[in-house]
Design a protein around this motif. Structure first.
Motif, PDB file in Angstrom:
ATOM      1  N   ARG A 144     -67.007   5.161 -56.324  1.00 31.53           N
ATOM      2  CA  ARG A 144     -67.023   6.614 -56.524  1.00 31.53           C
ATOM      3  C   ARG A 144     -65.711   7.147 -57.095  1.00 31.53           C
ATOM      4  N   LYS A 145     -64.590   6.723 -56.572  1.00 40.07           N
ATOM      5  CA  LYS A 145     -63.286   7.228 -57.030  1.00 40.07           C
ATOM      6  C   LYS A 145     -62.714   6.327 -58.126  1.00 40.07           C
ATOM      7  N   LEU A 146     -62.054   6.960 -59.068  1.00 39.61           N
ATOM      8  CA  LEU A 146     -61.403   6.234 -60.159  1.00 39.61           C
ATOM      9  C   LEU A 146     -59.922   6.565 -60.135  1.00 39.61           C
ATOM     10  N   GLY A 147     -59.094   5.554 -60.048  1.00 39.07           N
ATOM     11  CA  GLY A 147     -57.654   5.754 -60.070  1.00 39.07           C
ATOM     12  C   GLY A 147     -57.129   5.671 -61.495  1.00 39.07           C
ATOM     13  N   VAL A 148     -56.589   6.765 -61.984  1.00 41.26           N
ATOM     14  CA  VAL A 148     -56.045   6.779 -63.342  1.00 41.26           C
ATOM     15  C   VAL A 148     -54.874   5.814 -63.442  1.00 41.26           C
ATOM     16  N   LYS A 149     -54.153   5.635 -62.353  1.00 40.16           N
ATOM     17  CA  LYS A 149     -53.050   4.666 -62.352  1.00 40.16           C
ATOM     18  C   LYS A 149     -53.581   3.252 -62.638  1.00 40.16           C
ATOM     19  N   MET A 150     -54.782   2.931 -62.133  1.00 41.06           N
ATOM     20  CA  MET A 150     -55.391   1.636 -62.414  1.00 41.06           C
ATOM     21  C   MET A 150     -55.661   1.499 -63.918  1.00 41.06           C
ATOM     22  N   LEU A 151     -56.184   2.554 -64.524  1.00 42.69           N
ATOM     23  CA  LEU A 151     -56.433   2.529 -65.975  1.00 42.69           C
ATOM     24  C   LEU A 151     -55.121   2.364 -66.733  1.00 42.69           C
ATOM     25  N   TRP A 152     -54.099   3.068 -66.278  1.00 42.49           N
ATOM     26  CA  TRP A 152     -52.764   3.032 -66.902  1.00 42.49           C
ATOM     27  C   TRP A 152     -52.215   1.608 -66.893  1.00 42.49           C
ATOM     28  N   GLU A 153     -52.323   0.954 -65.729  1.00 41.25           N
ATOM     29  CA  GLU A 153     -51.818  -0.414 -65.614  1.00 41.25           C
ATOM     30  C   GLU A 153     -52.667  -1.392 -66.426  1.00 41.25           C
ATOM     31  N   THR A 154     -53.957  -1.130 -66.527  1.00 42.85           N
ATOM     32  CA  THR A 154     -54.821  -1.966 -67.368  1.00 42.85           C
ATOM     33  C   THR A 154     -54.401  -1.847 -68.828  1.00 42.85           C
ATOM     34  N   MET A 155     -54.147  -0.627 -69.257  1.00 39.57           N
ATOM     35  CA  MET A 155     -53.689  -0.401 -70.630  1.00 39.57           C
ATOM     36  C   MET A 155     -52.344  -1.093 -70.854  1.00 39.57           C
ATOM     37  N   ARG A 156     -51.449  -0.990 -69.890  1.00 38.04           N
ATOM     38  CA  ARG A 156     -50.139  -1.634 -69.987  1.00 38.04           C
ATOM     39  C   ARG A 156     -50.303  -3.158 -70.086  1.00 38.04           C
ATOM     40  N   TRP A 157     -51.199  -3.713 -69.289  1.00 40.70           N
ATOM     41  CA  TRP A 157     -51.441  -5.160 -69.292  1.00 40.70           C
ATOM     42  C   TRP A 157     -51.973  -5.609 -70.653  1.00 40.70           C
ATOM     43  N   HIS A 158     -52.966  -4.889 -71.176  1.00 43.85           N
ATOM     44  CA  HIS A 158     -53.519  -5.245 -72.486  1.00 43.85           C
ATOM     45  C   HIS A 158     -52.443  -5.217 -73.563  1.00 43.85           C
ATOM     46  N   ARG A 159     -51.605  -4.203 -73.523  1.00 44.08           N
ATOM     47  CA  ARG A 159     -50.538  -4.094 -74.526  1.00 44.08           C
ATOM     48  C   ARG A 159     -49.535  -5.227 -74.389  1.00 44.08           C
ATOM     49  N   SER A 160     -49.252  -5.634 -73.157  1.00 46.08           N
ATOM     50  CA  SER A 160     -48.247  -6.678 -72.973  1.00 46.08           C
ATOM     51  C   SER A 160     -48.749  -8.049 -73.414  1.00 46.08           C
ATOM     52  N   ILE A 161     -50.038  -8.327 -73.248  1.00 43.71           N
ATOM     53  CA  ILE A 161     -50.533  -9.642 -73.662  1.00 43.71           C
ATOM     54  C   ILE A 161     -50.765  -9.733 -75.157  1.00 43.71           C
ATOM     55  N   THR A 162     -50.939  -8.589 -75.811  1.00 44.64           N
ATOM     56  CA  THR A 162     -51.093  -8.620 -77.267  1.00 44.64           C
ATOM     57  C   THR A 162     -49.745  -8.578 -77.965  1.00 44.64           C
ATOM     58  N   ALA A 163     -48.692  -8.275 -77.204  1.00 45.74           N
ATOM     59  CA  ALA A 163     -47.317  -8.259 -77.720  1.00 45.74           C
ATOM     60  C   ALA A 163     -47.199  -7.458 -79.020  1.00 45.74           C
ATOM     61  N   GLU A 164     -47.737  -6.251 -78.995  1.00 48.03           N
ATOM     62  CA  GLU A 164     -47.660  -5.389 -80.169  1.00 48.03           C
ATOM     63  C   GLU A 164     -46.213  -4.989 -80.425  1.00 48.03           C
TER      64      GLU A 164
END
Length: 93
Positions: free
Chosen positions: A36-56
């Motif tokens: 039911r609840k969505l943590g925006v911080k979780m989305l933020w960290e997911t976005m951060r993780w994706h960016r770090s593994i792609t090494a843009e």
């Protein structure tokens, strides 16, 4: 000296893809039948993780103080998500 809100507004203006990515991740979460609840911080960290593994190269830093502002934007743009995203009182301007 700029306030957090002023810094956020500049960051958001300069990086419109951040909100787009957060909305995409939130849609995926709700489509998957997430809790039911969505943590925006979780989305933020997911976005951060994706960016770090792609090494843009030449990417922007994701400052954690902006998550509460993005949570508000997500609810404004997607009012049906309001019951699922908790908005707390902003403590800093």
């Amino acid at each position: 000296m700029q306030t957090i809100q002023q810094k956020f507004e500049r960051f958001h203006r300069d990086n419109p893809e951040v909100l787009q990515i957060l909305e995409k991740l939130a849609r995926e979460w709700f489509a998957a039948g997430g809790p039911r609840k969505l943590g925006v911080k979780m989305l933020w960290e997911t976005m951060r993780w994706h960016r770090s593994i792609t090494a843009e190269a030449e990417t922007f830093a994701l400052n954690d103080v902006y998550t509460s502002r993005y949570a508000r934007l997500l609810v404004i743009r997607n009012p049906e998500w309001a019951p699922h995203i908790e908005l707390r009182e902003l403590r800093a301007a």
